[in-house]
Write a protein that holds these residues in place. Structure first.
Motif, PDB file in Angstrom:
ATOM      1  N   TRP A  59       0.817  -1.200   0.000  1.00 15.71           N
ATOM      2  CA  TRP A  59       0.000   0.000   0.000  1.00 15.71           C
ATOM      3  C   TRP A  59       0.863   1.266   0.000  1.00 15.71           C
ATOM      4  CZ3 TRP A  59      -5.057   1.280  -0.508  1.00 15.71           C
ATOM      5  CH2 TRP A  59      -5.969   0.225  -0.587  1.00 15.71           C
ATOM      6  N   LYS A  60       1.983   1.233   0.680  1.00 20.07           N
ATOM      7  CA  LYS A  60       2.884   2.399   0.671  1.00 20.07           C
ATOM      8  C   LYS A  60       3.390   2.660  -0.740  1.00 20.07           C
ATOM      9  CE  LYS A  60       6.832   4.394   3.108  1.00 20.07           C
ATOM     10  NZ  LYS A  60       7.872   4.196   4.160  1.00 20.07           N
ATOM     11  N   TRP A  61       3.690   1.596  -1.477  1.00 17.54           N
ATOM     12  CA  TRP A  61       4.097   1.755  -2.884  1.00 17.54           C
ATOM     13  C   TRP A  61       2.947   2.314  -3.716  1.00 17.54           C
ATOM     14  CZ3 TRP A  61       1.994  -1.148  -6.988  1.00 17.54           C
ATOM     15  CH2 TRP A  61       2.581  -0.895  -8.236  1.00 17.54           C
ATOM     16  N   MET A  62       1.727   1.839  -3.469  1.00 12.67           N
ATOM     17  CA  MET A  62       0.573   2.345  -4.215  1.00 12.67           C
ATOM     18  C   MET A  62       0.314   3.823  -3.940  1.00 12.67           C
ATOM     19  SD  MET A  62      -2.075  -0.862  -3.799  1.00 12.67           S
ATOM     20  CE  MET A  62      -3.421   0.024  -4.566  1.00 12.67           C
ATOM     21  N   TYR A  63       0.670   4.302  -2.759  1.00 16.00           N
ATOM     22  CA  TYR A  63       0.451   5.700  -2.391  1.00 16.00           C
ATOM     23  C   TYR A  63       1.524   6.640  -2.945  1.00 16.00           C
ATOM     24  CZ  TYR A  63      -3.203   4.595   1.037  1.00 16.00           C
ATOM     25  OH  TYR A  63      -4.363   4.202   1.657  1.00 16.00           O
TER      26      TYR A  63
ATOM     27  N   TRP B  48      -0.627  11.275  -0.648  1.00 14.09           N
ATOM     28  CA  TRP B  48      -1.343  10.493   0.341  1.00 14.09           C
ATOM     29  C   TRP B  48      -0.662  10.480   1.705  1.00 14.09           C
ATOM     30  CZ3 TRP B  48      -6.086   8.868  -0.906  1.00 14.09           C
ATOM     31  CH2 TRP B  48      -6.408   8.758  -2.264  1.00 14.09           C
ATOM     32  N   LEU B  49       0.636  10.248   1.729  1.00 13.10           N
ATOM     33  CA  LEU B  49       1.355  10.094   2.993  1.00 13.10           C
ATOM     34  C   LEU B  49       2.181  11.326   3.355  1.00 13.10           C
ATOM     35  CD1 LEU B  49       2.572   6.406   2.624  1.00 13.10           C
ATOM     36  CD2 LEU B  49       0.522   7.252   3.763  1.00 13.10           C
ATOM     37  N   ASN B  50       2.055  12.383   2.570  1.00 18.02           N
ATOM     38  CA  ASN B  50       2.810  13.606   2.832  1.00 18.02           C
ATOM     39  C   ASN B  50       1.911  14.797   3.118  1.00 18.02           C
ATOM     40  OD1 ASN B  50       5.438  12.433   2.326  1.00 18.02           O
ATOM     41  ND2 ASN B  50       4.848  12.370   0.178  1.00 18.02           N
TER      42      ASN B  50
ATOM     43  N   ALA C 215      -0.849  16.216   5.625  1.00 24.87           N
ATOM     44  CA  ALA C 215      -1.365  15.947   6.967  1.00 24.87           C
ATOM     45  C   ALA C 215      -2.879  15.787   6.986  1.00 24.87           C
ATOM     46  CB  ALA C 215      -0.959  17.072   7.916  1.00 24.87           C
ATOM     47  N   SER C 216      -3.588  16.400   6.022  1.00 23.13           N
ATOM     48  CA  SER C 216      -5.046  16.304   5.993  1.00 23.13           C
ATOM     49  C   SER C 216      -5.530  14.971   5.435  1.00 23.13           C
ATOM     50  CB  SER C 216      -5.634  17.450   5.161  1.00 23.13           C
ATOM     51  OG  SER C 216      -5.198  17.359   3.808  1.00 23.13           O
ATOM     52  N   MET C 217      -4.644  14.213   4.763  1.00 17.90           N
ATOM     53  CA  MET C 217      -5.041  12.955   4.135  1.00 17.90           C
ATOM     54  C   MET C 217      -4.387  11.730   4.752  1.00 17.90           C
ATOM     55  SD  MET C 217      -4.977  13.919   0.081  1.00 17.90           S
ATOM     56  CE  MET C 217      -5.792  12.373  -0.304  1.00 17.90           C
ATOM     57  N   THR C 218      -3.327  11.938   5.504  1.00 19.48           N
ATOM     58  CA  THR C 218      -2.492  10.811   5.935  1.00 19.48           C
ATOM     59  C   THR C 218      -3.242   9.822   6.808  1.00 19.48           C
ATOM     60  OG1 THR C 218      -0.597  12.309   5.879  1.00 19.48           O
ATOM     61  CG2 THR C 218      -0.287  10.215   6.959  1.00 19.48           C
ATOM     62  N   LYS C 219      -4.022  10.304   7.767  1.00 13.16           N
ATOM     63  CA  LYS C 219      -4.743   9.391   8.661  1.00 13.16           C
ATOM     64  C   LYS C 219      -5.695   8.497   7.866  1.00 13.16           C
ATOM     65  CE  LYS C 219      -4.628  12.237  12.865  1.00 13.16           C
ATOM     66  NZ  LYS C 219      -3.979  13.440  12.302  1.00 13.16           N
ATOM     67  N   LEU C 220      -6.442   9.095   6.943  1.00 13.19           N
ATOM     68  CA  LEU C 220      -7.362   8.308   6.122  1.00 13.19           C
ATOM     69  C   LEU C 220      -6.602   7.307   5.270  1.00 13.19           C
ATOM     70  CD1 LEU C 220     -10.235   7.792   5.139  1.00 13.19           C
ATOM     71  CD2 LEU C 220      -9.880   9.576   3.414  1.00 13.19           C
ATOM     72  N   ALA C 221      -5.437   7.704   4.747  1.00 16.81           N
ATOM     73  CA  ALA C 221      -4.631   6.803   3.918  1.00 16.81           C
ATOM     74  C   ALA C 221      -4.141   5.599   4.719  1.00 16.81           C
ATOM     75  CB  ALA C 221      -3.440   7.569   3.331  1.00 16.81           C
ATOM     76  N   ILE C 222      -3.859   5.791   5.994  1.00 17.16           N
ATOM     77  CA  ILE C 222      -3.394   4.685   6.831  1.00 17.16           C
ATOM     78  C   ILE C 222      -4.543   3.722   7.146  1.00 17.16           C
ATOM     79  CG2 ILE C 222      -2.556   4.123   9.161  1.00 17.16           C
ATOM     80  CD1 ILE C 222      -0.789   6.612   8.984  1.00 17.16           C
ATOM     81  N   VAL C 223      -5.745   4.253   7.337  1.00 11.05           N
ATOM     82  CA  VAL C 223      -6.900   3.417   7.681  1.00 11.05           C
ATOM     83  C   VAL C 223      -7.444   2.686   6.455  1.00 11.05           C
ATOM     84  CG1 VAL C 223      -9.263   3.467   8.605  1.00 11.05           C
ATOM     85  CG2 VAL C 223      -7.487   4.905   9.630  1.00 11.05           C
ATOM     86  N   LEU C 224      -7.316   3.286   5.273  1.00  7.76           N
ATOM     87  CA  LEU C 224      -7.929   2.749   4.055  1.00  7.76           C
ATOM     88  C   LEU C 224      -7.574   1.291   3.761  1.00  7.76           C
ATOM     89  CD1 LEU C 224      -9.865   3.746   1.871  1.00  7.76           C
ATOM     90  CD2 LEU C 224      -7.877   4.385   0.489  1.00  7.76           C
ATOM     91  N   PRO C 225      -6.329   0.843   3.932  1.00  6.19           N
ATOM     92  CA  PRO C 225      -6.028  -0.579   3.664  1.00  6.19           C
ATOM     93  C   PRO C 225      -6.858  -1.545   4.484  1.00  6.19           C
ATOM     94  CG  PRO C 225      -3.999   0.682   3.798  1.00  6.19           C
ATOM     95  CD  PRO C 225      -5.096   1.606   4.210  1.00  6.19           C
ATOM     96  N   ALA C 226      -7.188  -1.174   5.713  1.00  8.41           N
ATOM     97  CA  ALA C 226      -7.991  -2.064   6.568  1.00  8.41           C
ATOM     98  C   ALA C 226      -9.407  -2.228   6.036  1.00  8.41           C
ATOM     99  CB  ALA C 226      -8.026  -1.521   7.995  1.00  8.41           C
TER     100      ALA C 226
ATOM    101  N   THR D  98       4.449   6.042   7.802  1.00 10.55           N
ATOM    102  CA  THR D  98       4.826   7.459   7.944  1.00 10.55           C
ATOM    103  C   THR D  98       5.877   7.745   8.997  1.00 10.55           C
ATOM    104  OG1 THR D  98       3.081   7.847   9.577  1.00 10.55           O
ATOM    105  CG2 THR D  98       2.481   8.118   7.256  1.00 10.55           C
ATOM    106  N   GLN D  99       6.218   6.765   9.862  1.00  6.39           N
ATOM    107  CA  GLN D  99       7.119   7.001  10.997  1.00  6.39           C
ATOM    108  C   GLN D  99       6.632   8.157  11.883  1.00  6.39           C
ATOM    109  OE1 GLN D  99       8.876   6.876   7.672  1.00  6.39           O
ATOM    110  NE2 GLN D  99       8.557   4.702   8.074  1.00  6.39           N
ATOM    111  N   GLY D 100       5.321   8.406  11.886  1.00  9.00           N
ATOM    112  CA  GLY D 100       4.756   9.464  12.729  1.00  9.00           C
ATOM    113  C   GLY D 100       4.560  10.788  12.045  1.00  9.00           C
ATOM    114  N   GLY D 101       5.064  10.954  10.821  1.00 12.46           N
ATOM    115  CA  GLY D 101       4.921  12.212  10.090  1.00 12.46           C
ATOM    116  C   GLY D 101       3.648  12.245   9.267  1.00 12.46           C
ATOM    117  N   PRO D 102       3.446  13.300   8.482  1.00  8.81           N
ATOM    118  CA  PRO D 102       4.260  14.525   8.457  1.00  8.81           C
ATOM    119  C   PRO D 102       3.935  15.455   9.627  1.00  8.81           C
ATOM    120  CG  PRO D 102       2.445  14.689   6.895  1.00  8.81           C
ATOM    121  CD  PRO D 102       2.364  13.311   7.485  1.00  8.81           C
ATOM    122  N   ALA D 103       4.976  16.076  10.170  1.00 10.13           N
ATOM    123  CA  ALA D 103       4.865  17.051  11.267  1.00 10.13           C
ATOM    124  C   ALA D 103       4.113  16.486  12.466  1.00 10.13           C
ATOM    125  CB  ALA D 103       4.180  18.328  10.770  1.00 10.13           C
ATOM    126  N   GLY D 104       4.322  15.185  12.747  1.00  6.61           N
ATOM    127  CA  GLY D 104       3.705  14.567  13.919  1.00  6.61           C
ATOM    128  C   GLY D 104       2.224  14.296  13.793  1.00  6.61           C
ATOM    129  N   SER D 105       1.670  14.408  12.584  1.00  5.46           N
ATOM    130  CA  SER D 105       0.220  14.246  12.414  1.00  5.46           C
ATOM    131  C   SER D 105      -0.240  12.812  12.570  1.00  5.46           C
ATOM    132  CB  SER D 105      -0.210  14.768  11.033  1.00  5.46           C
ATOM    133  OG  SER D 105       0.433  14.036   9.998  1.00  5.46           O
TER     134      SER D 105
END
Length: 289
Positions: free
Chosen positions: A123-127, A148-150, A152-163, A235-242
């Motif tokens: 999924w990280k490759w797809m993003y 997707w992963l860069n 902050a307004s989309m990252t949380k949704l991008a992480i949940v989407l695979p589930a 994301t290792q916790g990024g971007p900007a801790g989001s």
């Protein structure tokens, strides 16, 4: 004396291995973690200086901790709204499939076989915003490219989407087994009385598996509030801790900053948070019975 206790030793002997494992690998680490949280832990000369509740007051005053708490509960809401109900719906649909039922149950289990890390990396490759498959598909609809992963307004949704797409085959089987235990005579009688599919589902099927739903919700709540692997890989916790969550603070405090006391204190805090939520949820469920 032993006869007066009236203990059935055969069940105890069968339970003994699991009891030993729980004590050694669950309860002892928990007690030890609570003990270490009262020290400024020194890995060279453990346990180090006794500081009492100073570790707790330190992280409770930290804006980083409360941002992580906020991120954790946002993830919980997203997972709850987008993923928790999917196995229930799948099990309900699976109930009405007569031919090929075993095939569909097998197919729902395939995502469980895939290692978590492998699935997240795909999924990280797809993003990827430059050559990712997801943005490539969206181009056909005139959409994107999205960071997707860069972003902050989309990252949380991008992480949940695979589930959402991976589902949970084990939960599906539990719900399906519970639904199969509902007497068909009752359902047929309700159908003859004019109860439609929705009414049968809300008044008969879902109440009959309520206990399984409660147990699954408690496990779901714990797994989401303590989620780490998929978020760190993405994301290792990024971007900007989001996307920094509390479990990430626990790991970083222990293994990057060597502050095992702070790590233990945060862990104890989260233990009580999850325990409190579980008690409240059980109390609400008991009042509805």
């Amino acid at each position: 004396m032993l006869r007066k206790l009236n203990i059935r030793w055969v069940p105890v002997l069968f339970l003994l291995p699991s009891i030993i494992c729980y004590v050694l690998f669950k309860y002892y680490p928990l007690v030890n973690m609570a003990y270490l949280s009262l020290f400024d832990y020194n890995i060279v000369n453990p346990p180090g200086k006794f500081v009492g509740l100073a570790n707790y007051t330190e992280f409770l005053k930290s804006t980083t901790f409360w941002q992580a708490m906020s991120n954790t509960f946002v993830f919980f809401v997203l997972y709850l709204g987008l993923t928790f109900w999917i196995p229930i719906v799948q099990a309900l649909f699976l109930m009405d499939i007569r031919k090929g039922n075993a095939f569909f149950r097998f197919m729902y289990q395939l995502p469980v076989i895939m290692p978590l890390v492998g699935g997240v990396l795909v999924w990280k490759w797809m993003y990827n915003p430059d050559f990712g498959l997801l943005n490539y598909w969206l181009e056909f609809f005139g959409l994107g490219p999205y960071l997707w992963l860069n972003d902050a307004s989309m990252t949380k949704l991008a992480i949940v989407l695979p589930a959402v797409f991976a589902g949970n085959g084990i939960s599906l089987l539990l719900y399906y087994s519970a639904l199969k235990s509902v007497p068909t005579e009752i359902l047929e009688a309700a159908k003859m009385d004019g109860a439609g599919p929705w009414r049968r589902m809300w008044t008969m099927l879902l109440p009959s598996i309520r206990f399984i739903i409660i147990i699954q919700f408690i496990a779901f709540m714990s797994s989401v509030l303590l989620a780490y692997d998929n978020i760190y890989i993405m994301t290792q916790g990024g971007p900007a801790g989001s996307t920094t969550v509390v479990s990430m603070l626990v790991v970083n405090s222990a293994f990057q900053q060597s502050r095992f006391g702070i790590s233990g204190a945060i862990s104890v805090f989260m233990f009580f948070v999850i325990a409190l939520l579980t008690i409240v949820q059980n109390k609400i469920s008991a009042e509805k019975d």
